[in-house]
Design a protein around this motif. Structure first.
Motif, PDB file in Angstrom:
ATOM      1  N   THR A 189      16.033   5.400 -11.639  1.00 31.92           N
ATOM      2  CA  THR A 189      16.116   6.553 -12.539  1.00 31.92           C
ATOM      3  C   THR A 189      16.855   7.750 -11.955  1.00 31.92           C
ATOM      4  N   GLY A 190      17.025   7.779 -10.659  1.00 33.24           N
ATOM      5  CA  GLY A 190      17.612   8.950 -10.017  1.00 33.24           C
ATOM      6  C   GLY A 190      16.596  10.064  -9.805  1.00 33.24           C
ATOM      7  N   GLU A 191      15.353   9.858 -10.242  1.00 41.74           N
ATOM      8  CA  GLU A 191      14.313  10.871 -10.061  1.00 41.74           C
ATOM      9  C   GLU A 191      13.886  10.928  -8.593  1.00 41.74           C
ATOM     10  N   THR A 192      13.501  12.129  -8.166  1.00 46.35           N
ATOM     11  CA  THR A 192      13.032  12.315  -6.794  1.00 46.35           C
ATOM     12  C   THR A 192      11.644  12.946  -6.738  1.00 46.35           C
ATOM     13  N   LYS A 193      11.153  13.455  -7.872  1.00 43.27           N
ATOM     14  CA  LYS A 193       9.861  14.144  -7.891  1.00 43.27           C
ATOM     15  C   LYS A 193       8.740  13.175  -8.278  1.00 43.27           C
ATOM     16  N   ILE A 194       7.697  13.181  -7.460  1.00 41.82           N
ATOM     17  CA  ILE A 194       6.554  12.290  -7.667  1.00 41.82           C
ATOM     18  C   ILE A 194       5.332  13.135  -8.006  1.00 41.82           C
ATOM     19  N   LYS A 195       4.635  12.749  -9.069  1.00 47.01           N
ATOM     20  CA  LYS A 195       3.408  13.448  -9.465  1.00 47.01           C
ATOM     21  C   LYS A 195       2.193  12.878  -8.744  1.00 47.01           C
ATOM     22  N   ARG A 196       2.118  11.541  -8.662  1.00 44.51           N
ATOM     23  CA  ARG A 196       0.932  10.878  -8.114  1.00 44.51           C
ATOM     24  C   ARG A 196       1.326   9.633  -7.332  1.00 44.51           C
ATOM     25  N   MET A 197       0.436   9.247  -6.397  1.00 49.18           N
ATOM     26  CA  MET A 197       0.648   8.036  -5.621  1.00 49.18           C
ATOM     27  C   MET A 197      -0.686   7.382  -5.286  1.00 49.18           C
ATOM     28  N   ILE A 198      -0.694   6.065  -5.328  1.00 50.92           N
ATOM     29  CA  ILE A 198      -1.839   5.278  -4.878  1.00 50.92           C
ATOM     30  C   ILE A 198      -1.293   4.180  -3.962  1.00 50.92           C
ATOM     31  N   ALA A 199      -1.992   3.915  -2.863  1.00 50.97           N
ATOM     32  CA  ALA A 199      -1.605   2.853  -1.933  1.00 50.97           C
ATOM     33  C   ALA A 199      -2.869   2.173  -1.427  1.00 50.97           C
ATOM     34  N   PHE A 200      -2.797   0.866  -1.239  1.00 52.56           N
ATOM     35  CA  PHE A 200      -3.981   0.122  -0.804  1.00 52.56           C
ATOM     36  C   PHE A 200      -3.602  -1.281  -0.358  1.00 52.56           C
ATOM     37  N   ARG A 201      -4.575  -1.955   0.226  1.00 51.39           N
ATOM     38  CA  ARG A 201      -4.445  -3.363   0.567  1.00 51.39           C
ATOM     39  C   ARG A 201      -5.086  -4.170  -0.551  1.00 51.39           C
ATOM     40  N   LYS A 202      -6.103  -4.923  -0.261  1.00 49.24           N
ATOM     41  CA  LYS A 202      -6.721  -5.801  -1.250  1.00 49.24           C
ATOM     42  C   LYS A 202      -7.522  -5.039  -2.310  1.00 49.24           C
ATOM     43  N   GLU A 203      -8.163  -3.967  -1.905  1.00 47.99           N
ATOM     44  CA  GLU A 203      -9.029  -3.189  -2.796  1.00 47.99           C
ATOM     45  C   GLU A 203      -8.477  -1.770  -2.947  1.00 47.99           C
ATOM     46  N   PRO A 204      -8.869  -1.074  -4.011  1.00 44.91           N
ATOM     47  CA  PRO A 204      -8.399   0.312  -4.168  1.00 44.91           C
ATOM     48  C   PRO A 204      -8.913   1.195  -3.033  1.00 44.91           C
ATOM     49  N   PRO A 205      -8.253   2.320  -2.790  1.00 42.33           N
ATOM     50  CA  PRO A 205      -8.669   3.192  -1.686  1.00 42.33           C
ATOM     51  C   PRO A 205     -10.105   3.685  -1.834  1.00 42.33           C
ATOM     52  N   LYS A 206     -10.779   3.762  -0.686  1.00 40.50           N
ATOM     53  CA  LYS A 206     -12.161   4.249  -0.639  1.00 40.50           C
ATOM     54  C   LYS A 206     -12.290   5.292   0.455  1.00 40.50           C
ATOM     55  N   VAL A 207     -12.980   6.369   0.180  1.00 42.44           N
ATOM     56  CA  VAL A 207     -13.336   7.419   1.126  1.00 42.44           C
ATOM     57  C   VAL A 207     -12.224   7.667   2.158  1.00 42.44           C
ATOM     58  N   ASN A 208     -11.299   8.499   1.794  1.00 37.07           N
ATOM     59  CA  ASN A 208     -10.167   8.874   2.650  1.00 37.07           C
ATOM     60  C   ASN A 208      -9.241   7.716   2.984  1.00 37.07           C
ATOM     61  N   GLY A 209      -9.160   6.740   2.110  1.00 35.76           N
ATOM     62  CA  GLY A 209      -8.224   5.636   2.271  1.00 35.76           C
ATOM     63  C   GLY A 209      -6.910   5.959   1.579  1.00 35.76           C
ATOM     64  N   GLY A 210      -5.972   5.038   1.667  1.00 32.03           N
ATOM     65  CA  GLY A 210      -4.712   5.177   0.955  1.00 32.03           C
ATOM     66  C   GLY A 210      -3.793   6.270   1.457  1.00 32.03           C
ATOM     67  N   MET A 211      -4.004   6.711   2.686  1.00 31.10           N
ATOM     68  CA  MET A 211      -3.163   7.782   3.228  1.00 31.10           C
ATOM     69  C   MET A 211      -1.815   7.219   3.688  1.00 31.10           C
ATOM     70  N   PRO A 212      -0.729   7.877   3.314  1.00 29.72           N
ATOM     71  CA  PRO A 212       0.581   7.427   3.790  1.00 29.72           C
ATOM     72  C   PRO A 212       0.746   7.708   5.286  1.00 29.72           C
ATOM     73  N   CYS A 213       1.510   6.861   5.942  1.00 30.61           N
ATOM     74  CA  CYS A 213       1.769   7.064   7.371  1.00 30.61           C
ATOM     75  C   CYS A 213       2.692   8.267   7.560  1.00 30.61           C
ATOM     76  N   GLY A 214       2.914   8.629   8.786  1.00 29.97           N
ATOM     77  CA  GLY A 214       3.765   9.776   9.089  1.00 29.97           C
ATOM     78  C   GLY A 214       5.185   9.625   8.586  1.00 29.97           C
ATOM     79  N   ALA A 215       5.759   8.434   8.720  1.00 35.59           N
ATOM     80  CA  ALA A 215       7.131   8.215   8.244  1.00 35.59           C
ATOM     81  C   ALA A 215       7.205   8.379   6.731  1.00 35.59           C
ATOM     82  N   CYS A 216       6.196   7.894   6.026  1.00 39.25           N
ATOM     83  CA  CYS A 216       6.174   8.042   4.572  1.00 39.25           C
ATOM     84  C   CYS A 216       5.979   9.495   4.165  1.00 39.25           C
ATOM     85  N   ARG A 217       5.095  10.189   4.840  1.00 32.73           N
ATOM     86  CA  ARG A 217       4.877  11.607   4.537  1.00 32.73           C
ATOM     87  C   ARG A 217       6.187  12.370   4.682  1.00 32.73           C
ATOM     88  N   GLU A 218       6.881  12.108   5.777  1.00 29.66           N
ATOM     89  CA  GLU A 218       8.146  12.784   6.045  1.00 29.66           C
ATOM     90  C   GLU A 218       9.187  12.447   4.977  1.00 29.66           C
TER      91      GLU A 218
END
Length: 142
Positions: A69-98
């Motif tokens: 789409t050429g879009e660069t602005k993100i409103k929301r993000m979810i990340a997980f392994r087998k199950e949805p994030p729980k209690v401070n889960g789903g945090m992006p790594c430093g490279a992703c944050r950057e």
């Protein structure tokens, strides 16, 4: 169905861990991002033995958004392994944050789901306080 459930379901479709080769594994971490226009894009992690070729699910989802789409602005993000994030889960790594901060200054306000059950979120800017690029953005883009 709320937006987080919709994003979870779409990302979950990408979850099917596999060995691509004896050196590369993929689809063991998945993510979805919602763009500013409301579209949802997914991504999956792919990791190689050398490390330099690794791409996290969050970056792949953001790149899918930009490529399609050429879009660069993100409103929301979810990340997980087998199950949805729980209690401070789903945090992006430093490279992703950057990467997410560099992709758009507005991404600092994106919501990152850290607990699926309670719908608790954290803003990217709270994960990257005093970011080094603020001055450059302010000088060039503001």
């Amino acid at each position: 169905m709320d937006i987080w459930e919709e994003m979870y379901i779409k990302a979950k479709e990408e979850y099917h861990p596999e060995e691509v080769s004896p050196f590369i594994q993929a689809h063991h971490v998945v993510a979805a991002v919602q763009s500013e226009s409301g579209k949802i894009f997914t991504g999956f992690c792919i990791e190689g033995a050398t490390g330099v070729m690794n791409l996290c699910a969050e970056r792949v989802a953001a790149l899918n958004m930009y490529i399609n789409t050429g879009e660069t602005k993100i409103k929301r993000m979810i990340a997980f392994r087998k199950e949805p994030p729980k209690v401070n889960g789903g945090m992006p790594c430093g490279a992703c944050r950057e990467f997410l901060m560099q992709l758009s200054y507005e991404n600092r306000n994106m919501e990152i789901l850290t607990d699926y059950e309670s719908r608790k979120v954290v803003l990217l800017k709270d994960l990257v306080p005093n970011w080094w690029g603020d001055k450059r953005y302010n000088k060039i883009w503001m």
